[in-house]
Design an enzyme around this catalytic site. Structure first.
Site, PDB file in Angstrom:
ATOM      1  N   SER A 155     -20.589 -21.120 -30.846  1.00 29.46           N
ATOM      2  CA  SER A 155     -21.618 -21.330 -31.857  1.00 29.46           C
ATOM      3  C   SER A 155     -21.430 -20.304 -32.960  1.00 29.46           C
ATOM      4  O   SER A 155     -20.523 -19.472 -32.901  1.00 29.46           O
ATOM      5  CB  SER A 155     -22.998 -21.158 -31.236  1.00 29.46           C
ATOM      6  OG  SER A 155     -23.218 -19.784 -30.975  1.00 29.46           O
ATOM      7  N   LYS A 156     -22.312 -20.363 -33.955  1.00 31.30           N
ATOM      8  CA  LYS A 156     -22.205 -19.446 -35.101  1.00 31.30           C
ATOM      9  C   LYS A 156     -22.160 -17.987 -34.663  1.00 31.30           C
ATOM     10  O   LYS A 156     -21.584 -17.138 -35.327  1.00 31.30           O
ATOM     11  CB  LYS A 156     -23.395 -19.644 -36.033  1.00 31.30           C
ATOM     12  CG  LYS A 156     -23.289 -20.938 -36.813  1.00 31.30           C
ATOM     13  CD  LYS A 156     -24.144 -20.893 -38.065  1.00 31.30           C
ATOM     14  CE  LYS A 156     -23.963 -22.167 -38.869  1.00 31.30           C
ATOM     15  NZ  LYS A 156     -25.131 -23.016 -38.870  1.00 31.30           N
ATOM     16  N   ARG A 157     -22.831 -17.705 -33.533  1.00 25.00           N
ATOM     17  CA  ARG A 157     -22.833 -16.356 -32.994  1.00 25.00           C
ATOM     18  C   ARG A 157     -21.417 -15.818 -32.779  1.00 25.00           C
ATOM     19  O   ARG A 157     -21.169 -14.627 -32.814  1.00 25.00           O
ATOM     20  CB  ARG A 157     -23.524 -16.388 -31.627  1.00 25.00           C
ATOM     21  CG  ARG A 157     -24.729 -15.545 -31.491  1.00 25.00           C
ATOM     22  CD  ARG A 157     -25.497 -15.808 -30.217  1.00 25.00           C
ATOM     23  NE  ARG A 157     -25.016 -16.832 -29.321  1.00 25.00           N
ATOM     24  CZ  ARG A 157     -24.260 -16.604 -28.256  1.00 25.00           C
ATOM     25  NH1 ARG A 157     -23.879 -15.387 -27.956  1.00 25.00           N
ATOM     26  NH2 ARG A 157     -23.907 -17.609 -27.465  1.00 25.00           N
ATOM     27  N   HIS A 158     -20.500 -16.722 -32.503  1.00 25.46           N
ATOM     28  CA  HIS A 158     -19.124 -16.306 -32.207  1.00 25.46           C
ATOM     29  C   HIS A 158     -18.272 -16.159 -33.467  1.00 25.46           C
ATOM     30  O   HIS A 158     -17.075 -15.919 -33.383  1.00 25.46           O
ATOM     31  CB  HIS A 158     -18.460 -17.312 -31.270  1.00 25.46           C
ATOM     32  CG  HIS A 158     -19.116 -17.384 -29.926  1.00 25.46           C
ATOM     33  ND1 HIS A 158     -19.963 -18.408 -29.585  1.00 25.46           N
ATOM     34  CD2 HIS A 158     -19.075 -16.553 -28.871  1.00 25.46           C
ATOM     35  CE1 HIS A 158     -20.397 -18.205 -28.347  1.00 25.46           C
ATOM     36  NE2 HIS A 158     -19.878 -17.085 -27.896  1.00 25.46           N
ATOM     37  N   GLY A 159     -18.879 -16.315 -34.623  1.00 22.98           N
ATOM     38  CA  GLY A 159     -18.104 -16.191 -35.861  1.00 22.98           C
ATOM     39  C   GLY A 159     -18.055 -17.525 -36.583  1.00 22.98           C
ATOM     40  O   GLY A 159     -18.871 -18.407 -36.319  1.00 22.98           O
TER      41      GLY A 159
END
Ligand code: GLU
Length: 484
Positions: free
Chosen positions: A253-257
């Site tokens: 997800s966006k959390r991972h970049g």
């Protein structure tokens, strides 16, 4: 197997994500490997969230990755139109067919009624699903709902007590119990089909042989198979490709970049690096090899080698691959790619005069070995644009405290300014440094290190003769003079 017809069916509700791009790539590779047909179909039935802008972005991102398609919204084809909102008549025709065969029925339940039903089921610890209140309405009941102004949806009547078996090329046999499914909507009250219905009508109408898509659609597949059965159609072969996880093993997800292809494009990743990387997210060649061109992938790709276990998105690996492609590709191409970043950083303004272009090209040659992606170039070329060189660390500071530094700087300035042009060409820098060494009786590091620190602030960096060639006599003189 030239009857292979596969599709990528994006919903144009945002940019093309890593997962979507991987699905597109796998379909494309599968089609190209078998000399089949690759179709891009736009699934825009969620009219509120869909936009032409997103559709265009997705197509651009696919093209950028190096994919092409034989049929699709922009290229046409004999099974078009390829945008679902332009195919509504077809869905209605088959919904009518299902209504007539009693495999579907009109449902008048309101949102509130459905919500209450869901809650009641959950309170009993049961799966929330439609329990079939409108399954057997009489004509009179229907007329009353209509008179009350209710607008019906069309629901599919799920057979009772059955089981649906998916023979998945990646996941093996997977079965679902019909009882857990609940009658689902195929046409919404505004006349627009749901995904599960439109996808079946289209995959059939477009003669799709294999449906290769992400694992998250696996739970939709029994609903689709039931529709194929009710419509009397043969099902395509399914292959559900595993999820992509972040390095922490949670869903990417966006959390991972960055998750969209556009973000990687904007940072200066090369399309062939990203395509190479995406191919390895779930597919493996069965060897230790990691570098593959699209051409090689086309030859080697097979669904048999797509893993059942989740793929892990490893940014370090992408960076490594991209660095490899940055070093391998032509210097002209990397230079072209560098220009927008250099301009945005205020280092250059395009169009460049030929000699400026030549100088940028030398900078790119000097620093490309350090880059994971092109955006990083601005950090590495800063040394060429800022004459106010700061000594970066202790080691460099100590080097500049050496006894000979002043003499060295004077000697180099003297020799470097014998010529009248600013440019330092060919081997000239090397020769100059050698001469300075000879006349001062200094060797190797004793010359290179102080000169390097004076010119760049650090003991590390691109080759000194390249740095000198890029800076030219005037900038070198300014930088060295500071130490006298
Ligand atoms: N429009 C669907 C999606 O974007 C397509 C799924 C499928 O390939 O069937 O997820």
């Amino acid at each position: 197997m030239s009857s292979v017809r596969v599709r990528f069916a994006p919903s144009p509700t945002g940019p093309l994500h890593i997962g979507g791009a991987r699905s597109a790539l796998f379909n494309w590779l599968f089609a190209r490997h078998h000399g089949g047909t690759f179709i891009v179909r736009v699934e825009d039935t969620d009219q509120e969230r869909s936009s032409r802008q997103s559709e265009e972005n997705i197509m651009n991102a696919l093209h950028w990755l190096g994919l092409d398609w034989d049929e699709g919204v922009d290229v046409g084809g004999q099974y078009g139109p390829y945008r679902q909102t332009e195919r509504l008549e077809l869905y209605n025709k088959y919904a009518d067919f299902l209504l007539n065969s009693k495999d579907a029925y009109l449902c008048y339940c309101s949102e509130e009624e459905l919500a209450a039903e869901r809650e009641a089921l959950m309170a009993k610890g049961e799966l929330p699903r439609y329990v079939g209140r409108c399954r057997d309405l009489t004509a009179k009941e229907r007329a009353e709902f209509e008179a009350a102004g209710r607008r019906p949806v069309v629901r599919f009547r799920v057979p009772e007590n059955g089981e649906v078996l998916i023979k998945d090329l990646v996941r093996g046999d997977v079965s679902f119990k019909c009882d857990e499914i609940g009658d689902y909507i195929i046409i919404k009250s505004d006349g627009i089909p749901t995904y599960n219905f439109a996808v079946v009508v289209d995959d059939h109408a477009m003669r799709i042989s294999h449906v290769v898509r992400a694992e998250e659609h696996l739970s939709n597949t029994p609903r689709q198979i039931l529709l194929y059965n009710a419509l009397g159609w043969e099902t395509p072969i399914f292959a559900h490709v595993s999820l992509i996880l972040g390095k922490d093993r949670s869903k990417m997800s966006k959390r991972h970049g960055a998750t969209s292809i556009e973000q990687y494009q904007n940072r200066g990743y090369l399309p062939e690096a990203l395509a190479n990387f995406l191919a390895l997210l779930g597919w493996s060649p069965g060897s230790e090899e990691e570098i593959f061109s699209l051409e090689q992938l086309k030859q080697q790709f097979s669904l048999d080698r797509v893993a059942k276990s989740p793929a892990v998105f490893d940014l370090d690996k992408l960076n490594w691959l991209n660095g490899h492609y940055i070093r391998e590709t032509s210097l002209d191409r990397v230079t072209e790619m560098a220009l927008p970043y250099l301009e945005a950083a205020g280092y250059i303004s395009t169009p460049l005069a030929p000699e400026e272009y030549g100088s940028v090209k030398m900078m790119v040659a000097a620093v490309r070995k350090y880059l994971s992606y092109m955006q990083e170039i601005t950090e590495h070329v800063r040394i060429f644009f800022d004459d106010d060189v700061q000594v970066k660390d202790n080691e460099s500071g100590q080097i500049m405290n050496g006894d000979q530094v002043k003499t060295l700087m004077r000697e180099l300035i003297k020799r470097i300014n014998i010529a009248t042009t600013n440019a330092i060409a060919g081997d000239e820098a090397k020769v100059l440094l050698k001469e300075v060494g000879r006349s001062l009786k200094l060797k190797g590091k004793q010359i290179f290190m102080p000169v390097r620190v004076a010119l760049t602030g650090s003991t590390q960096g691109p080759d000194l003769d390249l740095v000198m060639a890029i800076l030219g006599r005037e900038a070198i003189t300014r930088r060295l003079s500071k130490w006298i």
